[in-house]
Scaffold this motif. Sequence first.
Motif, PDB file in Angstrom:
ATOM      1  N   GLY A   1       5.199   1.648   5.937  1.00 32.51           N
ATOM      2  CA  GLY A   1       4.439   2.748   6.283  1.00 32.51           C
ATOM      3  C   GLY A   1       2.760   2.412   6.947  1.00 32.51           C
ATOM      4  O   GLY A   1       2.385   1.295   7.707  1.00 32.51           O
TER       5      GLY A   1
ATOM      6  N   THR B   1      -2.837  10.667   8.075  1.00 33.17           N
ATOM      7  CA  THR B   1      -4.052  11.289   8.809  1.00 33.17           C
ATOM      8  C   THR B   1      -4.168  11.693   9.788  1.00 33.17           C
ATOM      9  O   THR B   1      -4.939  12.367  10.573  1.00 33.17           O
TER      10      THR B   1
ATOM     11  N   CYS C   1       2.748   2.753   1.398  1.00 33.30           N
ATOM     12  CA  CYS C   1       3.163   3.431   1.914  1.00 33.30           C
ATOM     13  C   CYS C   1       2.505   4.922   0.706  1.00 33.30           C
ATOM     14  O   CYS C   1       2.941   5.964   0.794  1.00 33.30           O
TER      15      CYS C   1
ATOM     16  N   LEU D   1       7.936   2.605  -4.543  1.00 39.58           N
ATOM     17  CA  LEU D   1       9.044   1.282  -3.648  1.00 39.58           C
ATOM     18  C   LEU D   1       9.274  -0.039  -4.501  1.00 39.58           C
ATOM     19  O   LEU D   1       9.926  -0.653  -4.594  1.00 39.58           O
TER      20      LEU D   1
HETATM   21  C1  FAD Z   1      -5.211  17.912   4.147  1.00 40.60           C
HETATM   22  C2  FAD Z   1      -5.471  16.321   4.436  1.00 40.60           C
HETATM   23  C3  FAD Z   1      -6.428  16.579   4.659  1.00 40.60           C
HETATM   24  C4  FAD Z   1      -7.420  14.857   4.417  1.00 40.60           C
HETATM   25  N1  FAD Z   1      -8.276  14.392   4.314  1.00 40.60           N
HETATM   26  C5  FAD Z   1      -8.960  13.672   4.957  1.00 40.60           C
HETATM   27  C6  FAD Z   1     -10.553  13.414   5.166  1.00 40.60           C
HETATM   28  O1  FAD Z   1     -10.718  13.865   5.699  1.00 40.60           O
HETATM   29  N2  FAD Z   1     -10.731  12.369   4.912  1.00 40.60           N
HETATM   30  C7  FAD Z   1     -10.475  10.926   4.400  1.00 40.60           C
HETATM   31  O2  FAD Z   1      -9.864   9.831   4.729  1.00 40.60           O
HETATM   32  N3  FAD Z   1      -8.593  11.226   3.685  1.00 40.60           N
HETATM   33  C8  FAD Z   1      -8.532  12.717   4.117  1.00 40.60           C
HETATM   34  N4  FAD Z   1      -7.255  13.084   3.802  1.00 40.60           N
HETATM   35  C9  FAD Z   1      -6.615  12.081   2.760  1.00 40.60           C
HETATM   36  C10 FAD Z   1      -5.637  10.726   3.850  1.00 40.60           C
HETATM   37  O3  FAD Z   1      -4.977  11.290   4.638  1.00 40.60           O
HETATM   38  C11 FAD Z   1      -5.324   9.981   2.328  1.00 40.60           C
HETATM   39  O4  FAD Z   1      -5.521   8.960   1.612  1.00 40.60           O
HETATM   40  C12 FAD Z   1      -5.281   8.599   3.556  1.00 40.60           C
HETATM   41  O5  FAD Z   1      -3.704   9.202   5.000  1.00 40.60           O
HETATM   42  C13 FAD Z   1      -4.012   7.490   2.510  1.00 40.60           C
HETATM   43  O6  FAD Z   1      -3.620   6.505   3.294  1.00 40.60           O
HETATM   44  P1  FAD Z   1      -2.374   5.495   2.873  1.00 40.60           P
HETATM   45  O7  FAD Z   1      -2.007   4.792   3.927  1.00 40.60           O
HETATM   46  O8  FAD Z   1      -2.191   5.833   1.906  1.00 40.60           O
HETATM   47  O9  FAD Z   1      -1.273   6.205   2.552  1.00 40.60           O
HETATM   48  P2  FAD Z   1      -0.516   6.874   4.092  1.00 40.60           P
HETATM   49  O10 FAD Z   1      -1.730   8.040   5.071  1.00 40.60           O
HETATM   50  O11 FAD Z   1      -0.075   8.680   3.588  1.00 40.60           O
HETATM   51  O12 FAD Z   1       0.810   7.174   4.789  1.00 40.60           O
HETATM   52  C14 FAD Z   1       1.968   6.891   4.021  1.00 40.60           C
HETATM   53  C15 FAD Z   1       3.051   6.736   5.288  1.00 40.60           C
HETATM   54  O13 FAD Z   1       4.263   5.606   4.593  1.00 40.60           O
HETATM   55  C16 FAD Z   1       5.151   6.251   5.183  1.00 40.60           C
HETATM   56  N5  FAD Z   1       6.262   5.761   3.926  1.00 40.60           N
HETATM   57  C17 FAD Z   1       6.465   6.179   2.463  1.00 40.60           C
HETATM   58  N6  FAD Z   1       7.233   5.389   2.172  1.00 40.60           N
HETATM   59  C18 FAD Z   1       7.541   4.717   3.240  1.00 40.60           C
HETATM   60  C19 FAD Z   1       9.243   3.919   3.041  1.00 40.60           C
HETATM   61  N7  FAD Z   1       9.411   3.553   1.597  1.00 40.60           N
HETATM   62  N8  FAD Z   1       9.855   3.889   4.097  1.00 40.60           N
HETATM   63  C20 FAD Z   1       8.836   3.519   5.290  1.00 40.60           C
HETATM   64  N9  FAD Z   1       7.692   4.716   5.696  1.00 40.60           N
HETATM   65  C21 FAD Z   1       7.204   4.707   4.509  1.00 40.60           C
HETATM   66  C22 FAD Z   1       5.292   7.904   5.176  1.00 40.60           C
HETATM   67  O14 FAD Z   1       5.461   8.389   5.794  1.00 40.60           O
HETATM   68  C23 FAD Z   1       3.392   7.519   5.507  1.00 40.60           C
HETATM   69  O15 FAD Z   1       3.769   7.774   6.550  1.00 40.60           O
HETATM   70  C24 FAD Z   1      -6.604  14.113   3.638  1.00 40.60           C
HETATM   71  C25 FAD Z   1      -4.922  14.552   2.665  1.00 40.60           C
HETATM   72  C26 FAD Z   1      -4.318  15.458   3.414  1.00 40.60           C
HETATM   73  C27 FAD Z   1      -3.227  15.813   3.426  1.00 40.60           C
END
Ligand code: FAD
Lengths: 550, 196
Positions: free
Chosen positions: A7, A109, A289, A297
């Motif tokens: 991810g 993001t 992820c 997963l």
């Molecule tokens: C519209 C919107 C506005 C937001 N505004 C803000 C904001 O202003 N500020 C802020 O801090 N947060 C904001 N957020 C939330 C923020 O984007 C998320 O909290 C943050 O990106 C989460 O990070 P993460 O690494 O947990 O997951 P994600 O950023 O969702 O990344 C997970 C990644 O893992 C990949 N993945 C999943 N499963 C697998 C797999 N089995 N194999 C390979 N790849 C996989 C996915 O494809 C994805 O790219 C917002 C979200 C949205 C949707």
Amino acid sequence: MDVIVIGSGAGGGASAWALSQQGINVLVLEAGPAYDPYKDYHLHQPDWELERFPDKQEHPLKYSFGEMQPLEKRYDRLRTWNHIRGLTNRSDTRIPYKYHHVQGVGGSTLHFTGEAHRLHPKAFQMRSQYGVAADWPLSYEDLENDYAKAERVVGVSGEDKFSQRPRSTDFPLPPHPASYASQKIIAHSHNTDLKWDFNSLATLSAPYEGRPGCNYCNNCGRGCPRKDKGSVDVTFLHKARLTGHCQIQSNSTVLRIISGDNDRVEGVEYIDKTGATHLVKAKVVIVACGAIETPRLLLLSDTGDGEQGLANESGLVGQNFMETLSWVSAGLHPENLGSYRGLPTDIISWSYNAPDAISNAIGGCRFAVGTSESDLAGPVNYAKRVVAGWGLAHKQKMRETFGHVLSVGSIGESLPNPNSFIALDESNKDRFGRSIAKISSFLNEGEISRLKFMANKCREVLNATGVTEIFEEYGSYDFFNSTHVFGTARMGNDPAESVVNPYCQSHRWKNLFIVDSSVFPSSGGGEAPSLTIEALAIRTARYIRQYLNS
Amino acid sequence: MANTFSRRRFIGSLLYLTALLFSGILLFRSYRSYRAGLDFSTLIARSRARWRYDDPLDATELRCLQQYIDVLAPDDDSPGALKVGVDQRIIAKSSDDPDYRQTLRQGILRINPLAQNKFGCPFHQLTADQVHEIILISEQAKRYSSERLLFDRLREDTFSYYYVAPESWQSLCYQGPPQPVGFSGYQQPLESCDQS
Ligand SMILES: Cc1cc2nc3c(=O)[nH]c(=O)nc-3n(C[C@H](O)[C@H](O)[C@H](O)COP(=O)(O)OP(=O)(O)OC[C@H]3O[C@@H](n4cnc5c(N)ncnc54)[C@H](O)[C@@H]3O)c2cc1C
Ligand code: SF4
């Protein structure tokens, strides 16, 4: 390979940077495609308003929902409505609308608004101080330095007057001046008990490290085509690539984590764009992820001794799910504010952000301008949602109304409860034949009280600013609609009560780490999570280096 | 003889049973539709449209659509929907999406008798004022009736395609799209169109 990162969102991207700049070789496997901000985002096209984030392909990973809770008459004021369409949910049950996220290099993001928040220091001790959720096994002070590092990589613009978060350094960039519409809210703030700060944002108030400053187009959620919004692809991942130690592979979905001997995992199995499967081994595996796909997963992977569910010795993988508790009220201001200009959420109020700030419910919330986030920054949405009717009268009213919308939103603490969790949906498979994630969500009385408070305050702010007519409101009471998700692989000191330790390391599987918002023991009082995820990733990377050297 | 008789009786019973089954299905469907708030005319419109599911919209149907769209967003100080090509986008969408085309066709099948009853001629021959009246009736019709679905769809899509046309922005003082120049005067009030 030293480390595989699964991810490439906030957690994966920041991990990749923090490891590769220490000379550690990293392979990032990302299920979604790569985006080119100059080509793939459409804000320069006339029909920019017709789609939100321009997903390049259907998401390979899906999810379903469990049964939703019934709605109650006494909470009718919390229902979603619009003056033209009426009630959006006419049923007597909550509707599962969406888990908003992006699968792509940069993860969610790419789509995010860019708020870059530190958690309130008191939010780290929800169990010991307030008897809810769980304590973080670390404090604000433990994370402060890494917050500052993450802010520097991203290029955060901000100023702290009222947020009560001690800082060792200034923000890398000065705050963005408030838009004309937001100035109105500040000017009338004496009519309410809210104090307003310039929001701290991962958008550039001045050129920074080769990226240009923001030009205030107010549409960060559709993908920033200038690269000034600090999404992970143009910040952490870009810098990680430059180290020469990081390889990023898009369209590569990890199917399972392979467990090995001595409480170690061996590597992962993934499927690439062509449908070919591969096994890759590494000394360390990081799962990043997001709080829905990470537990999935883990639950789809096995321990090698017949047990389904990796790192699930506590039985807590998927439990303690926390969602986005949100409310937005939108109304018309008598003056043409040109409110489609500026930055989304450019001002913020932390007045009720502390966990004990709201008198009748534990857990805080925050308020911000929400005009662009509610997608009310262009003529199409005005025509459909703001101005009623049609024909000549509608055209005339459009001219009188365009630019007048003012919208205030609030996000509040979501606390874990036994009815909110992520499980495998055995009856629904993805295109690779694996069970998809099933989201079960329930709002208890505390959440609903907080939501009531948030809704009333949003209305109060609008009224205080001169808005006489509210035309639309929506919130989490009658729709599941989440952008921030947390808690499904909680961190803690006690292996019986948590999935990972304070360094995001599985209690049993010593070379397995989880670095995303799954590990949050509590959600905070409406803070946006990415900066905290990134700070945790930087902290964890230091620990992984020690682990690799040991 | 006995064989012929029993075969005849068998065929008769089969026909009888089939008829019973069909009326059962019909009754059930009508009940379901009644529960969903649909009236008889809507049901008729739907079953007539079903036979033509794969057919493109014909010239009369296209004319009806254009009349409708023209009244939803007419010409005034700024050009109307037809001038900026909204009808062409809706027609293109209807060619690509048979379900969408079905919604349009079912609606047209409903507004035609409405026009006939009220003004004595089919919808495509109405004046703009008369079209206005039929649209008003459709807007106020039951939520899932064919004429209301047509109204909801066309209102939504006419405004979507109309307000993405830069020609429609001038009279709003909107100097979009958001990029590449953004809104540099965002801290100041909007005093004139030039500053937006
Ligand atoms: C519209 C919107 C506005 C937001 N505004 C803000 C904001 O202003 N500020 C802020 O801090 N947060 C904001 N957020 C939330 C923020 O984007 C998320 O909290 C943050 O990106 C989460 O990070 P993460 O690494 O947990 O997951 P994600 O950023 O969702 O990344 C997970 C990644 O893992 C990949 N993945 C999943 N499963 C697998 C797999 N089995 N194999 C390979 N790849 C996989 C996915 O494809 C994805 O790219 C917002 C979200 C949205 C949707
Ligand atoms: S408002 Fe600024 S950061 Fe957001 S998309 Fe526009 S230019 Fe990029």
